[in-house]
Design an enzyme around this catalytic site. Structure first.
Site, short mmCIF file in Angstrom:
data_model
loop_
_atom_site.label_atom_id
_atom_site.label_comp_id
_atom_site.label_asym_id
_atom_site.label_seq_id
_atom_site.Cartn_x
_atom_site.Cartn_y
_atom_site.Cartn_z
N LYS A 110 0.82 -1.20 0.00
CA LYS A 110 0.00 0.00 0.00
C LYS A 110 0.87 1.27 0.00
O LYS A 110 0.43 2.32 -0.42
CB LYS A 110 -0.95 0.00 1.19
C1 LIG Z 1 -4.14 -4.62 0.55
C2 LIG Z 1 -3.35 -5.84 0.44
C3 LIG Z 1 -3.67 -6.85 -0.49
C4 LIG Z 1 -4.89 -6.75 -1.37
O1 LIG Z 1 -4.75 -5.75 -2.36
P1 LIG Z 1 -6.04 -5.18 -3.09
O2 LIG Z 1 -5.54 -4.09 -3.96
O3 LIG Z 1 -6.96 -4.69 -2.02
O4 LIG Z 1 -6.65 -6.31 -3.86
C5 LIG Z 1 -2.85 -7.95 -0.56
N1 LIG Z 1 -1.79 -8.09 0.25
C6 LIG Z 1 -1.44 -7.15 1.15
C7 LIG Z 1 -0.26 -7.39 2.03
C8 LIG Z 1 -2.20 -6.00 1.27
O5 LIG Z 1 -1.86 -5.08 2.16
#
Ligand SMILES: *Cc1c(COP(=O)(O)O)cnc(C)c1O
Length: 493
Positions: A110
């Site tokens: 993120k």
């Molecule tokens: C948010 C997240 C995901 C999922 O990603 P999306 O874009 O919501 O599908 C997968 N792995 C981790 C570690 C995340 O923080």
């Protein structure tokens, strides 16, 4: 380039306006009226730094930003905050290419988008003569929360409020949020799960009376959730970058098709891969990996999206999601940008918890393949890759790795595959150590991290050191029904 709501109620916004609003006023998500394509060859792009490539991609979407504005945002985001100068390095391990998206401030993917979003927002505000305080309201299943807090921390003119499920995030994630030092940051645990938190946040956004009340006090709400177009677009960059790294390493010939496999929750990351494909990156299949909350696997298998099922807590909490918000954008595209149809399906989801797409729409989505992995398989994947390649995965990435393996075995597809590696194993050290066969029950999380450091040979990331000795600054807990009041308390008391 102008942006339209997927539900038809708000059209023709400039990028900076769409970024400021986050969610459209009709509850829809903003989409560019036309998807751009790459204007330079992949081999040309493969020689660029991450920052220069980011500019090449983002300028196609954010056309109302000047070059200077956009480059300023990019440079402020992708700097030494990232521990790897490549920002998103690609490593080949055990038959797949892992795109490491976890070298930012909070050691999860993120950071890739949330390190730039605050700068895009502040620039957007300035471009639109907005002088109100921008308050970011977000629901998190763990990773978004701290990444958003870290991204917005002490950015002038902004405030950030995060709601997370009480007991529904890892001990380390919780500590990361609760120790965030930024003076304009706030976090509260709600007594409910992530979907409750997300629904609560959406309701606050849909409340015109509340918006008016805030406006009177010089506050506008915006979202840092992955529905913001200002988060989606920066994620396209690393898929182009990954292909460029494969080209540079001689792992693919220019134009050679690859697959990507993405551990999926809210469907933002994999949608970015889809946009990269649309722009011209030779991606064939988009493998959508889920944990036991396999709504998306069922959806791609049957055409029916059905959230009426038990919510399961797993070792990959950021994928414990039953409503994947960003899927709405793919639905919209698959209807030929029919906002009435999209709005109807989303209304079905809201009222009945289920909707079904037409055969044409399924055809449109044929490049997506769904798959899921259950806990024992996820743990085995972590153990196997450590033994085979000395490489330690976090549980989210392990879900994707397991699903990729299932897919390759089942279909005989031998295309080279990029697996999005979405978190550092350090972020989920207790489960990773358990997967590797260690008994870490009842141990302090930092002791477990020390053990992981010993056996993995990977140095402890800076983010761990920062949380280790920090003071707790956020301790609020509230009911789902109290979220709105919580917002007011944070802002005005
Ligand atoms: C948010 C997240 C995901 C999922 O990603 P999306 O874009 O919501 O599908 C997968 N792995 C981790 C570690 C995340 O923080």
């Amino acid at each position: 380039m102008l942006y339209n709501s997927t539900r038809g109620g708000e059209n023709g916004l400039r990028a900076s306006e769409a970024i400021l609003k986050g969610l459209a006023s009709d509850g829809g998500l903003f989409m560019p009226e036309k998807l751009p394509v790459l204007t330079k060859s992949l081999s040309e792009l493969s020689t660029l730094s991450y920052q220069d490539l980011a500019y090449e991609i983002m300028k196609e979407f954010f056309t109302d930003f000047t070059e200077e504005e956009l480059r300023h945002c990019i440079c402020a985001a992708y700097d030494e905050k990232f521990e790897d100068p490549k920002i998103a390095p690609l490593v080949k391990k055990g038959g797949a290419w892992y795109l490491e998206l976890f070298h930012g401030k909070t050691i999860a993917f993120k950071d890739m988008a949330l390190s730039i979003l605050p700068h895009l927002m502040v620039t957007s505000a300035r471009k639109n003569q907005v002088t109100d305080r921008i308050v970011i309201l977000t629901a998190t299943s763990g990773d978004t929360g701290k990444a958003a807090m870290a991204g917005f921390a002490d950015v002038p003119g902004t405030e950030i409020i995060v709601f997370y499920p009480y007991g529904g995030v890892s001990r380390f994630q919780e500590l990361q949020m609760r120790t965030e030092p930024g003076k304009n940051t706030h976090a509260a645990a709600i007594r409910g799960n992530f979907d409750d938190a997300q629904t609560g946040v959406k309701q606050i956004f849909h409340d015109p009376a509340f918006a008016q009340k805030l406006k009177a006090q010089g506050v506008v709400l915006s979202s840092a959730n992955s529905i913001n177009i200002g988060r989606l677009v920066p994620q396209v960059v690393y898929y182009v970058y990954a292909y460029g790294q494969m080209l540079q390493a001689g792992d693919v010939a220019e134009g050679e098709k690859i697959d990507v496999c993405v551990p999926t929750g809210n469907f933002g990351n994999i949608l970015a891969a889809y946009l990269a494909k649309h722009m011209g990156v030779p991606i064939e299949k988009l493998i959508c990996a889920s944990n036991e909350n396999k709504v998306l696997t069922d959806f791609f298998g049957t055409g029916e999206y059905n959230r009426n099922r038990p919510f399961i807590l797993t070792s990959s909490p950021s994928m414990d999601i039953l409503i994947s918000s960003n899927l709405e954008r793919l639905i919209y595209l698959s209807t030929g940008c029919n906002s009435a149809k999209t709005a109807q399906l989303m209304e079905d989801l809201r009222t009945k918890g289920v909707y079904e797409v037409s055969e044409d729409m399924r055809q449109f989505m044929a490049d997506f393949v769904g798959g899921f992995a259950e806990e024992p398989e996820v743990f085995k994947t972590i153990r196997d890759l450590k033994e085979e390649a000395g490489y330690v995965l976090d549980p989210h990435t392990a879900v994707a790795s397991a699903v990729y393996k299932q897919y390759a075995e089942k279909t005989g597809d031998t295309r080279k595959t990029v697996v999005a590696s979405t978190a550092s194993p350090y972020k989920f050290a207790p489960n990773v150590m358990k997967a590797l066969g260690y008994d870490v029950e009842h141990q302090d999380v930092f002791e477990v991290i020390d053990q992981l450091s010993e056996i993995s040979g990977v140095p402890e990331p800076r983010a761990i050191r920062e949380v280790r000795n920090a003071a707790i600054r956020h301790s609020e807990v509230c009911e789902i029904s109290e979220m709105k009041k919580m917002v007011e308390d944070f802002l005005f008391v």
